[in-house]
Design an enzyme around this catalytic site. Structure first.
Site, mmCIF file in Angstrom:
data_model
loop_
_atom_site.group_PDB
_atom_site.id
_atom_site.type_symbol
_atom_site.label_atom_id
_atom_site.label_comp_id
_atom_site.label_asym_id
_atom_site.label_seq_id
_atom_site.Cartn_x
_atom_site.Cartn_y
_atom_site.Cartn_z
ATOM 1 N N ASN A 107 -67.874 46.181 6.462
ATOM 2 C CA ASN A 107 -66.606 46.653 7.523
ATOM 3 C C ASN A 107 -67.359 47.847 8.345
ATOM 4 O OD1 ASN A 107 -65.510 45.367 5.077
ATOM 5 N ND2 ASN A 107 -64.248 47.699 4.383
ATOM 6 N N HIS A 153 -48.379 26.848 49.120
ATOM 7 C CA HIS A 153 -46.637 25.284 48.860
ATOM 8 C C HIS A 153 -47.666 23.952 48.946
ATOM 9 C CE1 HIS A 153 -43.886 28.076 48.402
ATOM 10 N NE2 HIS A 153 -44.595 28.329 49.073
ATOM 11 N N SER A 284 -69.031 6.324 35.900
ATOM 12 C CA SER A 284 -67.901 5.498 34.460
ATOM 13 C C SER A 284 -68.807 4.942 33.998
ATOM 14 C CB SER A 284 -66.948 5.336 35.567
ATOM 15 O OG SER A 284 -66.920 4.294 34.368
ATOM 16 N N LYS A 290 -68.085 5.334 40.834
ATOM 17 C CA LYS A 290 -67.698 6.464 39.983
ATOM 18 C C LYS A 290 -68.546 7.979 40.727
ATOM 19 C CE LYS A 290 -64.233 7.209 38.944
ATOM 20 N NZ LYS A 290 -63.103 8.275 38.976
ATOM 21 N N GLU A 297 -63.818 19.843 36.192
ATOM 22 C CA GLU A 297 -62.588 19.442 35.367
ATOM 23 C C GLU A 297 -62.761 20.524 34.070
ATOM 24 O OE1 GLU A 297 -62.548 15.483 34.886
ATOM 25 O OE2 GLU A 297 -62.789 15.290 37.172
ATOM 26 N N GLN A 329 -62.340 38.618 10.351
ATOM 27 C CA GLN A 329 -63.563 37.688 10.245
ATOM 28 C C GLN A 329 -63.084 36.880 11.706
ATOM 29 O OE1 GLN A 329 -65.565 35.923 7.053
ATOM 30 N NE2 GLN A 329 -65.230 34.328 7.199
HETATM 31 N N1 ARG Z 1 -68.012 38.704 7.135
HETATM 32 C C1 ARG Z 1 -67.151 39.871 7.460
HETATM 33 C C2 ARG Z 1 -66.297 40.019 8.560
HETATM 34 O O1 ARG Z 1 -66.758 38.973 9.772
HETATM 35 C C3 ARG Z 1 -67.661 40.376 7.099
HETATM 36 C C4 ARG Z 1 -67.382 41.845 6.660
HETATM 37 C C5 ARG Z 1 -66.372 41.392 4.879
HETATM 38 N N2 ARG Z 1 -66.181 43.080 4.933
HETATM 39 C C6 ARG Z 1 -65.587 42.364 2.951
HETATM 40 N N3 ARG Z 1 -64.650 43.763 2.129
HETATM 41 N N4 ARG Z 1 -64.619 41.831 2.671
HETATM 42 O O2 ARG Z 1 -64.992 39.919 8.345
#
Ligand code: ARG
Length: 447
Positions: A107, A153, A284, A290, A297, A329
């Site tokens: 995390n 415009h 093209s 072309k 684009e 994620q």
């Molecule tokens: N792949 C996860 C993400 O991008 C990583 C973290 C996962 N953590 C967990 N407690 N499952 O967020």
């Protein structure tokens, strides 16, 4: 599925449908070197905190550097990039690798890696943006004598300098680059959040200098600063830096899209204002004649996708309870897409702008249109004491008369002109139909 970072409490294998659905390695492998940077720094912290001996620190760090140098190719059997790197480390140094995850969680890890990625790519966007700005400035300078119709415009409005038209994009892009730089600068790199509650490591140990490691990994960033987290719940929960990166790239893409559209219109047979070099066009399969501006684009169209990335991500995040949830994620694909797209657009434009050839004769032939000078005629009356609104109405009638009767204002006699105002004098007015006189009479523009 290859080795996971978890599993002790599970007795059953993960259902393949869940493995397939939850994995992110197919895109988050792009975070590899940033994640490895985080791990190398984390190892130094573990050393300072006494969890690792100096010898262990250097052994793990050099193995991580090896994994991080060269191309990191994703192995799709892993759940995510963090899992693949951890397994690669275990394969290299065995059980010692099991100590790396002390006092950390994916995390915190994923926030760190995504933040460095953002700083790196936003810095690249800013530098490439400067390249396009420089190309636009020299294009403006090389064509500084060209006067063109200004449009509102999409109708003829008043004569303007081409250099000012291009200069408008310069200013928009410069402001946009500033926003990109600010977005990068505001990203604070922290560690120590753990999964949500922090870690047993004292905050002072998180004071590590990262530049030397970044350099070894080929990350071209300096003055990277690491701080201990101020609030671990905040660190693992917040993704405003992603939203901001998606925002500033969406704004930049807007400017690039409008510029692309101008060039597309100007390169049509109908306008024929500019020639776009062949190297930046495609053909093209059916029509041999072309020469299409497909790259422009795609720049025009991609802005739409970037807005989608920004909006879609905000909707993913809204309503998420603190702290980390797997929904997060889903920040990566839009993030990689928006940053990657803007980078490619700027690379194309830098080259394309340098090759643009303006068709001076064609552009200036448009300046024969008398309607472009109608406002100058109003000012002519104002200078003679006629109130602006009255003058506006008089000239409106004059223009209508000229169109209906197919008589140029320039060729009207004083007698004819006096039907609209006795202030009109053909001899004086004739000077007004000069594009140079018209543009130079506007003094409010700071050049
Ligand atoms: N792949 C996860 C993400 O991008 C990583 C973290 C996962 N953590 C967990 N407690 N499952 O967020």
């Amino acid at each position: 599925m290859a080795k996971k970072l978890w599993g002790g409490r599970f007795t059953k294998p993960t259902d393949p449908s869940v493995e397939e659905f939850t994995r992110s390695i197919q895109y988050d492998y792009k975070l590899a070197k940033y994640d490895i940077l985080g791990s190398i720094v984390h190892v130094e912290i573990l050393g300072k905190a006494g969890y690792l001996k100096p010898k262990e620190v250097s052994e793990i760090q050099s193995a991580l550097l090896k994994i991080g140098s060269g191309n990191f190719s994703p192995d799709l059997s892993y759940e995510d990039v963090h899992s693949q790197i951890q397994d690669a480390l275990e394969k290299k140094i065995g059980d010692l690798a099991l100590k790396l995850h002390t006092a950390r969680s994916r995390n915190d890890q994923v926030v760190f890696a995504t933040k460095v990625y953002c700083i790196d790519k936003l810095t690249e966007v800013a530098a490439l943006g400067e390249g396009v700005v420089a190309a636009l400035k020299s294009l403006a300078k090389a064509n500084s004598d060209i006067i063109m119709p200004g449009f509102t415009h999409m109708q003829h409005a008043q004569p303007v300098y081409l250099k000012d038209y291009l200069g408008a994009y310069v200013i928009m892009l410069e402001a946009s680059i500033d926003k990109v730089r600010v977005a990068a600068k505001e990203i604070k790199l922290t560690m120590g959040a753990g999964a949500v509650a922090g870690t047993p490591i004292e905050a002072k140990h998180y004071n590590v200098s990262m530049d030397k490691y970044a350099k070894k990994l080929g990350i071209g960033l300096t003055r990277l600063k690491l701080e201990p987290t101020k609030n671990s719940i905040y660190t693992v929960s917040d993704r405003s830096f992603v939203a901001e990166a998606l925002n500033v790239t969406a704004i930049m893409a807007t400017h690039l899209s409008r510029f692309a559209e101008d060039l597309i219109i100007w390169s049509t047979k109908e306008f024929d204002f500019v020639d776009i070099d062949e190297a930046f066009c495609t053909g093209s399969s059916l029509m041999p004649q072309k020469k299409n501006a497909d790259a422009l684009e795609l720049i025009r169209g991609s802005a739409g996708r970037l807005y989608g990335n920004r909006m879609g991500f905000l909707v993913v995040i809204k309503g998420l309870p603190l702290s980390y949830n797997r929904d997060m994620q889903l920040d990566k694909e839009p993030l990689f897409d928006s940053l990657g797209t803007v980078i490619k657009e700027l690379k194309v434009l830098k080259g394309l702008v340098g090759t643009l050839k303006f068709n001076k004769d064609k552009i200036e032939s448009q300046l024969d249109d008398e309607s472009l000078y109608a406002t100058d005629i109003v000012y002519y009356l104002v200078d003679k004491g006629v109130p602006f609104k009255t003058a506006h109405a008089i000239v409106g009638k004059l223009v209508k008369y000229s169109i209906d009767n197919r008589i140029e204002i320039k060729s009207m006699t004083d007698h004819e002109l006096s039907r609209f105002s006795d202030k009109f004098k053909n001899k004086e007015m004739i000077k007004l139909f000069d594009p140079k006189v018209s543009v130079e009479s506007k003094r409010s523009v700071k050049r």
